[in-house]
Design a protein around this motif. Structure first.
Motif, short mmCIF file in Angstrom:
data_model
loop_
_atom_site.label_atom_id
_atom_site.label_comp_id
_atom_site.label_asym_id
_atom_site.label_seq_id
_atom_site.Cartn_x
_atom_site.Cartn_y
_atom_site.Cartn_z
N THR A 68 77.71 45.53 84.19
CA THR A 68 77.94 44.13 84.65
C THR A 68 79.32 43.53 84.58
N SER A 79 74.46 49.86 78.47
CA SER A 79 74.94 50.43 79.63
C SER A 79 74.88 49.77 80.88
N THR A 80 73.87 48.48 80.55
CA THR A 80 74.07 47.50 81.63
C THR A 80 75.32 46.34 81.34
N THR A 99 70.82 49.82 87.58
CA THR A 99 69.49 50.02 87.18
C THR A 99 69.32 50.99 86.18
N ARG A 100 68.37 51.14 85.47
CA ARG A 100 68.17 52.15 84.23
C ARG A 100 66.72 53.18 84.41
N ASN A 114 64.65 42.27 83.77
CA ASN A 114 65.82 42.71 83.32
C ASN A 114 65.71 44.13 83.54
N PRO A 115 66.88 44.98 83.84
CA PRO A 115 66.65 46.25 84.27
C PRO A 115 66.27 47.42 83.17
N PHE A 155 72.65 40.58 86.21
CA PHE A 155 73.10 41.99 85.63
C PHE A 155 73.41 42.81 86.74
N TYR A 166 74.79 40.09 79.05
CA TYR A 166 75.15 41.44 79.54
C TYR A 166 76.84 41.42 79.46
#
Ligand code: NIG
Ligand code: FE
Length: 431
Positions: A125, A120-121, A94-95, A341-342, A91, A158
């Motif tokens: 990506t 958003s990821t 970041t979140r 995962n982010p 990915f 993603y």
């Protein structure tokens, strides 16, 4: 010289003896008493036990100890290499904003419904070059190795459109070819409903049809994914939609595992048990019928491993963990994974996941170790290759800076791996 001899161990948790369920979940098959050794030859385990016995077996196999590279375990613990059976490795972005929105009351699925979260990821990506995705993933893999992980499952998911999903699977294939981490690729095309299908009355069904009719056949034809996964959750993909995808994947020769009942009972556990999944993951909110279905499967020749992801529950801040003790009491084999995962689990560390499992789900250190080795191997269909230290198994080992497996989850948030060995070769830490 293709031999490696790790000697001077204080204890060896061999995890020999196959998939664990019920009371056996707490059996690490540990050898204690000091001066223990593991000999590896040609990338496989040759012998394990008291050093004197191991030397005898080396000679009996026609070798001399002089042909072996030596690693000093310095009184530490040896375990099989850890296996992370659930990661979203590839990915970009970041979140942390979303994480803070949740801390102020926003729900995970609300953020997704508003076009954030997974979507958003997906956007970040899709925008990232292959080189950027590769170098970010390499950094994560280095950290995972340093934490003792030697095999990881890695999902796409993603990309969401066929070209983007195939690109992510190709990147996983390239990283696997680079080594030394062993990667098991999973196609997760049905991770979220893409933007262009939202707002249409039958948008989710139309996207499911796209996954079944267009994406899966191409993924299968290219042979670049071992598993097919689906985010089966109320408000994402229903059990019926998931069943359609799993049936198509199975008919194309792929194995299956699903995200099941993470946030609400969604029929995921029942579906996993009834459709030949090797693993049902998350399971923080299964129904009683779902637990019963997994228990029935556990007693059959095709058990479904419950792969629990407590770092995710913890990071979501809901204090709502999978009922691990109930699963173990019902005879359901339990594995643990990071869910790296982010959005919901920005960690690479299985020792940290073991700590959370012990503190929040009441697992013992032995149960947690079983869950990240032999049971995780079975959830990936690799139980006869990795996950235990037995003659003939792949020589994936970790020498730890602690003397007993009880201390692995005890030292919170540390990186206690001393030497990491993949295929009989030292790949991280001290030789
Ligand atoms: O396993 N729940 C769905 N998928 C991931 C989260 C992915 C994301 O939020 O980016 C999970 O938690
Ligand atoms: Fe996940």
């Amino acid at each position: 010289m293709s031999g490696l001899l790790v000697a001077g161990a204080g204890s060896v948790a061999t995890l020999a003896g196959g998939l664990r369920r019920g009371a056996a979940q707490a059996d690490a098959a540990a050898l204690d008493g000091g001066d223990l050794a593991v000999a590896c030859w040609g990338g496989r385990v040759l012998a394990v036990g008291p050093a004197a016995d191991v030397y005898r077996q080396i000679v009996a196999a026609g070798h001399s100890p002089a042909e072996f590279e030596h690693v000093d375990a310095d009184g530490g613990l040896i375990t099989p290499g850890l296996i992370d059976a659930h990661t979203h490795l590839i990915f970009a972005g970041t979140r942390e904003q979303e994480w803070q929105m949740r801390a102020h009351g926003a729900g995970y699925l609300e953020v997704l419904a508003a076009g954030g979260g997974i979507l958003s990821t997906v956007a970040a990506t899709r925008d990232a070059s292959d080189e950027r995705l590769l170098s970010a993933a390499r950094g994560r893999l280095d950290e995972m190795l340093a934490c003792g992980t030697t095999t990881a499952e890695a999902k796409s998911g993603y990309g969401l459109d066929v070209a983007a999903e195939l690109r992510l699977l190709r990147i996983i294939g390239q990283l696997e070819a680079e080594g030394p981490m062993r990667l098991v690729p999973t196609y997760l095309g049905a991770h979220a409903v893409p933007e262009q299908y939202r707002g249409r009355p039958d948008g989710t069904d139309e996207f499911v049809a796209e996954v079944v009719d267009r994406q899966l056949p191409q993924v299968a034809a290219q042979g670049i994914a071992e598993f097919c996964d689906v985010f089966c959750e109320r408000g994402v993909f229903s059990a019926n939609q998931t069943a359609r995808i799993l049936a198509a994947a199975t008919s194309l020769g792929m194995r299956t595992r699903i995200h099941a009942d993470e946030l609400a009972p969604s029929g995921g556990a029942e579906l996993a048990a009834g459709s030949g999944c090797l693993s049902a993951d998350h399971l923080a909110a299964p129904s009683d019928a779902g637990v019963a279905a997994l228990a029935r499967a556990a007693a059959s020749p095709n058990p479904v491993v419950a792969t629990l992801l407590p770092a995710t529950s913890w990071f979501l801040g809901k204090h709502h963990f999978a009922p691990a003790r109930r699963f173990i009491d019902a005879g359901i084999p339990v594995a643990l994974a990071t869910d790296l995962n982010p959005g919901t689990s920005p960690t690479v560390s299985l020792p940290l996941v073991m700590s959370i499992a012990c503190v929040e789900m009441g697992l013992s250190p032995a149960e947690a170790l079983v869950a990240v080795t032999v049971n995780a191997a079975h959830s990936l269909g690799l139980g006869s290759e990795i996950g235990s230290i037995e003659p003939g198994r792949q020589a994936d080992l970790v020498v730890w800076n602690v003397p007993t497996f009880e201390q692995l989850p005890y030292w919170l948030g540390t990186r206690p791996a001393r030497t990491v060995i993949v295929g009989g070769r030292v790949v991280a830490g001290r030789a």
